[in-house]
Design an enzyme around this catalytic site. Sequence first.
Site, PDB file in Angstrom:
ATOM      1  N   GLN A 100       0.849  -1.203   0.000  1.00 57.75           N
ATOM      2  CA  GLN A 100       0.000   0.000   0.000  1.00 57.75           C
ATOM      3  C   GLN A 100       0.880   1.247   0.000  1.00 57.75           C
ATOM      4  O   GLN A 100       1.867   1.319   0.742  1.00 57.75           O
ATOM      5  CB  GLN A 100      -0.931   0.030   1.215  1.00 57.75           C
ATOM      6  CG  GLN A 100      -1.975   1.147   1.070  1.00 57.75           C
ATOM      7  CD  GLN A 100      -2.876   1.322   2.273  1.00 57.75           C
ATOM      8  OE1 GLN A 100      -2.390   1.599   3.363  1.00 57.75           O
ATOM      9  NE2 GLN A 100      -4.179   1.194   2.092  1.00 57.75           N
ATOM     10  N   TYR A 167      -6.325  10.932   3.634  1.00 61.47           N
ATOM     11  CA  TYR A 167      -4.949  11.204   3.201  1.00 61.47           C
ATOM     12  C   TYR A 167      -4.979  11.868   1.811  1.00 61.47           C
ATOM     13  O   TYR A 167      -6.061  12.110   1.266  1.00 61.47           O
ATOM     14  CB  TYR A 167      -4.125   9.906   3.237  1.00 61.47           C
ATOM     15  CG  TYR A 167      -4.006   9.379   4.653  1.00 61.47           C
ATOM     16  CD1 TYR A 167      -3.241  10.059   5.599  1.00 61.47           C
ATOM     17  CD2 TYR A 167      -4.709   8.257   5.071  1.00 61.47           C
ATOM     18  CE1 TYR A 167      -3.157   9.611   6.913  1.00 61.47           C
ATOM     19  CE2 TYR A 167      -4.639   7.808   6.385  1.00 61.47           C
ATOM     20  CZ  TYR A 167      -3.856   8.496   7.304  1.00 61.47           C
ATOM     21  OH  TYR A 167      -3.781   8.076   8.603  1.00 61.47           O
ATOM     22  N   ARG A 329      -8.303  -5.613  12.201  1.00 66.62           N
ATOM     23  CA  ARG A 329      -8.163  -5.955  13.625  1.00 66.62           C
ATOM     24  C   ARG A 329      -8.320  -7.443  13.935  1.00 66.62           C
ATOM     25  O   ARG A 329      -7.558  -7.989  14.743  1.00 66.62           O
ATOM     26  CB  ARG A 329      -9.125  -5.100  14.456  1.00 66.62           C
ATOM     27  CG  ARG A 329      -8.712  -3.642  14.502  1.00 66.62           C
ATOM     28  CD  ARG A 329      -9.823  -2.742  14.975  1.00 66.62           C
ATOM     29  NE  ARG A 329     -10.919  -2.719  14.024  1.00 66.62           N
ATOM     30  CZ  ARG A 329     -12.061  -2.078  14.206  1.00 66.62           C
ATOM     31  NH1 ARG A 329     -12.260  -1.424  15.342  1.00 66.62           N
ATOM     32  NH2 ARG A 329     -13.000  -2.082  13.284  1.00 66.62           N
ATOM     33  N   CYS A 352     -11.536 -11.123  18.021  1.00 63.50           N
ATOM     34  CA  CYS A 352     -11.326  -9.681  18.206  1.00 63.50           C
ATOM     35  C   CYS A 352     -12.555  -9.042  18.838  1.00 63.50           C
ATOM     36  O   CYS A 352     -13.687  -9.328  18.451  1.00 63.50           O
ATOM     37  CB  CYS A 352     -11.046  -9.045  16.845  1.00 63.50           C
ATOM     38  SG  CYS A 352     -10.921  -7.251  16.868  1.00 63.50           S
ATOM     39  N   CYS A 355     -11.926  -3.461  20.441  1.00 66.47           N
ATOM     40  CA  CYS A 355     -11.772  -2.487  21.532  1.00 66.47           C
ATOM     41  C   CYS A 355     -10.860  -1.333  21.112  1.00 66.47           C
ATOM     42  O   CYS A 355     -10.802  -0.305  21.782  1.00 66.47           O
ATOM     43  CB  CYS A 355     -11.206  -3.173  22.767  1.00 66.47           C
ATOM     44  SG  CYS A 355      -9.520  -3.792  22.537  1.00 66.47           S
TER      45      CYS A 355
HETATM   46  C1  LIG Z   1      -3.880  -0.508  13.984  1.00 67.14           C
HETATM   47  C2  LIG Z   1      -4.518  -0.142  12.690  1.00 67.14           C
HETATM   48  C3  LIG Z   1      -3.729   0.348  11.652  1.00 67.14           C
HETATM   49  C4  LIG Z   1      -4.306   0.661  10.409  1.00 67.14           C
HETATM   50  N1  LIG Z   1      -3.504   1.054   9.375  1.00 67.14           N
HETATM   51  C5  LIG Z   1      -4.028   1.232   8.138  1.00 67.14           C
HETATM   52  C6  LIG Z   1      -3.191   1.482   7.006  1.00 67.14           C
HETATM   53  O1  LIG Z   1      -1.963   1.517   7.081  1.00 67.14           O
HETATM   54  N2  LIG Z   1      -3.807   1.680   5.816  1.00 67.14           N
HETATM   55  C7  LIG Z   1      -5.174   1.591   5.659  1.00 67.14           C
HETATM   56  O2  LIG Z   1      -5.677   1.751   4.549  1.00 67.14           O
HETATM   57  N3  LIG Z   1      -5.971   1.336   6.703  1.00 67.14           N
HETATM   58  C8  LIG Z   1      -5.445   1.131   7.925  1.00 67.14           C
HETATM   59  N4  LIG Z   1      -6.260   0.787   8.968  1.00 67.14           N
HETATM   60  C9  LIG Z   1      -7.716   0.584   8.724  1.00 67.14           C
HETATM   61  C10 LIG Z   1      -8.001  -0.890   8.437  1.00 67.14           C
HETATM   62  O3  LIG Z   1      -7.343  -1.337   7.247  1.00 67.14           O
HETATM   63  C11 LIG Z   1      -9.499  -1.189   8.268  1.00 67.14           C
HETATM   64  O4  LIG Z   1      -9.964  -0.434   7.165  1.00 67.14           O
HETATM   65  C12 LIG Z   1     -10.325  -0.855   9.515  1.00 67.14           C
HETATM   66  O5  LIG Z   1      -9.646  -1.196  10.709  1.00 67.14           O
HETATM   67  C13 LIG Z   1     -11.656  -1.618   9.508  1.00 67.14           C
HETATM   68  O6  LIG Z   1     -11.462  -3.010   9.389  1.00 67.14           O
HETATM   69  P1  LIG Z   1     -11.607  -4.030  10.636  1.00 67.14           P
HETATM   70  O7  LIG Z   1     -12.968  -3.800  11.237  1.00 67.14           O
HETATM   71  O8  LIG Z   1     -11.467  -5.404  10.027  1.00 67.14           O
HETATM   72  O9  LIG Z   1     -10.522  -3.704  11.610  1.00 67.14           O
HETATM   73  C14 LIG Z   1      -5.711   0.491  10.221  1.00 67.14           C
HETATM   74  C15 LIG Z   1      -6.485   0.005  11.275  1.00 67.14           C
HETATM   75  C16 LIG Z   1      -5.918  -0.328  12.485  1.00 67.14           C
HETATM   76  C17 LIG Z   1      -6.786  -0.906  13.568  1.00 67.14           C
END
Ligand SMILES: Cc1cc2nc3c(=O)[nH]c(=O)nc-3n(C[C@H](O)[C@H](O)[C@H](O)COP(=O)(O)O)c2cc1C
Length: 375
Positions: A100, A167, A329, A352, A355
């Site tokens: 990415q 961004y 997550r 998960c 949190c």
């Molecule tokens: C610790 C953390 C770091 C993240 N870093 C990025 C990132 O580098 N690039 C990005 O597009 N999204 C990033 N996200 C967003 C996740 O890719 C994702 O879109 C969001 O957490 C929802 O998905 P989930 O419910 O499966 O966690 C990050 C999320 C978390 C929790």
Amino acid sequence: MFAKPKKIGKLEIKNRFVRSATYEGLATEDGEVTDKLVDFYKTLSKGGCGLIITSYAFIQQNGRAGDKQIAIYKDDFIPGLQRLANIVHENGEGCKVALQLVHSGRQSFIVKENIAPSAVMEKFSNKMPREMSVSEIEETIENFAQGLRRAKEAGFDGAQLHGAHGYLISEFLSPYTNKRIDQYGGNTENRIRFVEQIYKRSRELVGNDFPILIKMNCDDFLEGGIDLEESKKITNLLSNIGFDAIEISSCMWESVKRKKSEIGWKPTFIPESRMSIGTTNEPAYHLPYAKEIKKGIDIPLILVGGINSIDLVKEILNKGYADFISFSRPLIREPNLPNRWVKGIGSSTVECEYCNNCLMTLAKEGLHCSKKEKS
Ligand SMILES: Cc1cc2nc3c(=O)[nH]c(=O)nc-3n(C[C@H](O)[C@H](O)[C@H](O)COP(=O)(O)O)c2cc1C
């Protein structure tokens, strides 16, 4: 269905599980890949995902978002990044890996001067960015494209442009942050010009077979920003331009200060990663958007956000609402989740708890799930 291969561009992905880009905070201060980061990807690649998307790598110095973030702004970073691509290929039993790429635009606490399409105050950090000149825009387009060229040279199977979460690319796409009156602002066609030019220049450098994906907001959750109608238009245009897949997400940092939307959004520290999925908040919170967006594109749609059970995965895929299901997550807590579900082992839900402790501790401790360590 979730175990069935599907192509992104010409690249076959062995199943429908994707690791969504997740910042690990495990690079060096200079953005070099470390042994810890390589180990992290080794574990992840053994977990059964079809595609891993790395954390966001910054494409130029003033586009850096955080500490210990991976960098791709010069060729010197290629050998380190090659270690990441190799470790996934060596351990992932066919798992593919895409890098990415990001420029953080007006959303960085650590660069001295933030640049953006327009001088619109960033309300989360209360910083006023400087409007980019056309020559700066052209330079940034070139730097993104050179980043993709480096990703290919490092052995990645594809690349994803980070066009979500407020961004720089997201800022160009959104009428909330893009107030330009030149060819890069105004109507939708003008607002996508920045990313369209990145795409076209990258294609010249990486050829036709290297998949170029984009992650973008289906809703900024900001008045005057991208909403469903606008994201339907943008995704349709991006699909026609030639992108190989679109992942939909939502929010900018400052969306956190806005009120709840009618589809159940609850503000959290980082709003795109909503808390308490399955309790107070709805799972698969971008699904209502996916259902609409899918109708207007003819490339794979990747859905992320609060997807917390295999039953939900099956429903989304079987009904054709999305082509791939993406997790952030849940894989921090359980890197082996896809394998577990493919083999039918254990619970049908994720461990998960959403949190967001992983987000809070990330800067100091590197990415990990502290709940898991206590359990
Ligand atoms: C610790 C953390 C770091 C993240 N870093 C990025 C990132 O580098 N690039 C990005 O597009 N999204 C990033 N996200 C967003 C996740 O890719 C994702 O879109 C969001 O957490 C929802 O998905 P989930 O419910 O499966 O966690 C990050 C999320 C978390 C929790």
